[in-house]
Design an enzyme around this catalytic site. Structure first.
Site, short mmCIF file in Angstrom:
data_model
loop_
_atom_site.label_atom_id
_atom_site.label_comp_id
_atom_site.label_asym_id
_atom_site.label_seq_id
_atom_site.Cartn_x
_atom_site.Cartn_y
_atom_site.Cartn_z
N SER A 108 0.86 -1.17 0.13
CA SER A 108 -0.06 -0.06 0.14
C SER A 108 0.89 1.27 -0.18
CB SER A 108 -0.82 0.10 1.03
OG SER A 108 -2.26 -0.67 0.57
N SER A 215 -10.29 1.44 1.68
CA SER A 215 -10.83 0.93 0.71
C SER A 215 -9.86 0.75 -0.41
CB SER A 215 -12.16 1.27 0.31
OG SER A 215 -12.59 0.43 -0.81
N ASN A 216 -9.25 -0.36 -0.98
CA ASN A 216 -8.68 -0.48 -2.09
C ASN A 216 -8.97 -0.09 -3.30
OD1 ASN A 216 -6.01 -1.65 -0.97
ND2 ASN A 216 -7.35 -3.44 -0.50
N GLY A 357 2.46 -0.64 4.06
CA GLY A 357 1.91 -1.44 3.09
C GLY A 357 2.36 -3.07 3.01
#
Length: 408
Positions: A108, A215-216, A357
């Site tokens: 991320s 939210s991806n 991430g």
């Protein structure tokens, strides 16, 4: 998995554990082929400087290994100069440490890069930060209350296509990203548009702008927005706007390629199969499942160069950099989320900007003071899945941050 914190009163949720507990070091079982999207120039990573002796930093990363990780590589910059080091092992069953100049999947932390490109388009007048996302991506029928800003700060309310956990205990599954199902199908290719349409087939978590939830889906939409506005692929824009200007020769967006350049550490995943626990090396995987929300590969040196340039004002005008660093009021307490950046206080009161991430069995840490004078980039590799070392690892990450940014 490359996720963030869910709003649960500040407790570390499933999402935040995955965000901090995952995204890094990677491996190749047979010879490595550098994907075609790699930047121009040699793929050989320059050897990290020997640096200075910093026993407190070495002790901190060793503590992370002792908490249950396989290995850690880290780079730190402060008034005393640069330090690089590693602890643990690069590959289970062997004694070699993770390479301090190794490649890894940054998970991320990719979101910070994606957000930077969107904000560059805002600076050029091609995108309105508070413009309706539906105007740029009419094919999805998005709620017209959703703005570009809401996508970048996770306040759109859109369902996360990797699944959702709700405060009442309800779980709505998303695409497979864990367990035997993911292991067996980890080379499957996902199209960004299909990930978005899957998310839109589920109820929104809340009305746009009224709350916060990682939210991806937001960042896959950001990718599609970049492509629609520029007429170029996400990979091309990342390379043209970020990688080439900063000479990041060891950073790439692999797309659907499962490969990762050498050198790298190995990531593992443990799962249940017919009542038995099995563990598998999952360094090679098709990252299209996480797309522009977490697909990129880099090194600690390149991450340092990128983050320092971003915070130093080399990539965005001052006003937009200030917007990026400004937490939204609905963000989880102590985990302030701006536009692709998080803001947090270390235990000593120092402000740090960061974005962690992760993908299965690998984690990335990318931290800096607001002025970029003190930075830390680290990558971990471990056995994810069943019995993953979540709780103790979280404590060691906080200790590491305090060691680097508080001088403890």
């Amino acid at each position: 998995m490359t996720r963030g914190t869910k709003n649960n009163g500040g407790r570390m949720s499933r999402g935040s554990r995955r965000l901090v507990l995952t995204a890094l070091a990677a491996t190749l079982l047979a010879g490595v082929a550098v994907p075609a999207v790699a930047t121009a120039g040699s793929t050989a990573v320059p050897k990290a400087a020997a640096g200075q002796k910093r026993p407190e930093l070495q002790k901190a990363i060793q503590a992370m290994v002792d908490s249950g990780l396989a290995g850690v590589q880290m780079r730190a910059h402060d008034q005393r100069g640069e330090w690089v080091g590693s602890a643990g092992v690069s590959k289970l069953g062997e004694t070699g440490k993770p390479p301090t100049d190794g490649y890894f999947r940054i998970g991320s932390a990719t979101k910070t890069v994606t957000a930077t490109v969107v904000l560059q388009l805002v600076a050029e007048g091609k995108v309105g930060l508070d413009g309706q996302a539906a105007d740029y991506l009419p094919q999805f029928g998005l709620d017209r209350r959703i703005t570009v800003r809401m996508l970048l700060q996770h306040t759109s309310g859109l369902f996360d296509y990797t699944g959702e956990h709700y405060p009442d205990g309800k779980v709505v599954p998303g695409i497979p990203w864990q367990g035997k199902e993911w292991v067996d199908d980890r080379f499957h290719t996902y199209q960004p548009e299909k990930l978005v349409r899957f998310a839109l087939s589920k109820p929104a978590r809340f009305a746009p702008g009224t709350a916060w939830s990682y939210s991806n889906t937001n960042y896959v939409l950001a990718r599609l927005l970049i492509e629609k506005v520029t007429g170029h692929s996400y990979t091309e824009e990342i390379r043209r706007r970020i990688l080439q200007p900063l000479n990041l020769q060891h950073t790439l967006a692999p797309g659907t390629s499962p490969e990762i350049p050498e050198p790298h550490a190995h990531s593992y995943y443990r799962y249940q199969d017919a009542g038995q626990q099995k563990a598998v090396d999952v360094t090679r995987q098709n990252p299209s499942w996480i797309s522009s929300a977490g697909e990129m590969i880099s090194t600690t040196q390149d991450l340092h160069t990128f983050f320092s340039a971003l915070l130093g004002g080399k990539l965005l005008p001052p006003a937009l950099l200030a917007e990026m660093r400004k937490p939204h009021s609905t963000t989880v307490p102590k985990m302030g989320y701006g536009l692709g950046l998080q803001v947090q206080k270390a235990d000593c009161g120092s402000t740090v900007l960061f974005h962690d991430g992760g993908v299965q069995g690998a984690g990335t840490l990318m931290y800096s003071t607001p002025d970029g004078s003190r930075t830390m980039e680290a990558a971990v590799n471990y056995v994810d899945g069943v019995n993953a070392p979540v709780g103790t690892y979280q404590k060691e990450v906080q200790k590491l941050v305090d060691t680097v940014f508080c001088g403890r």
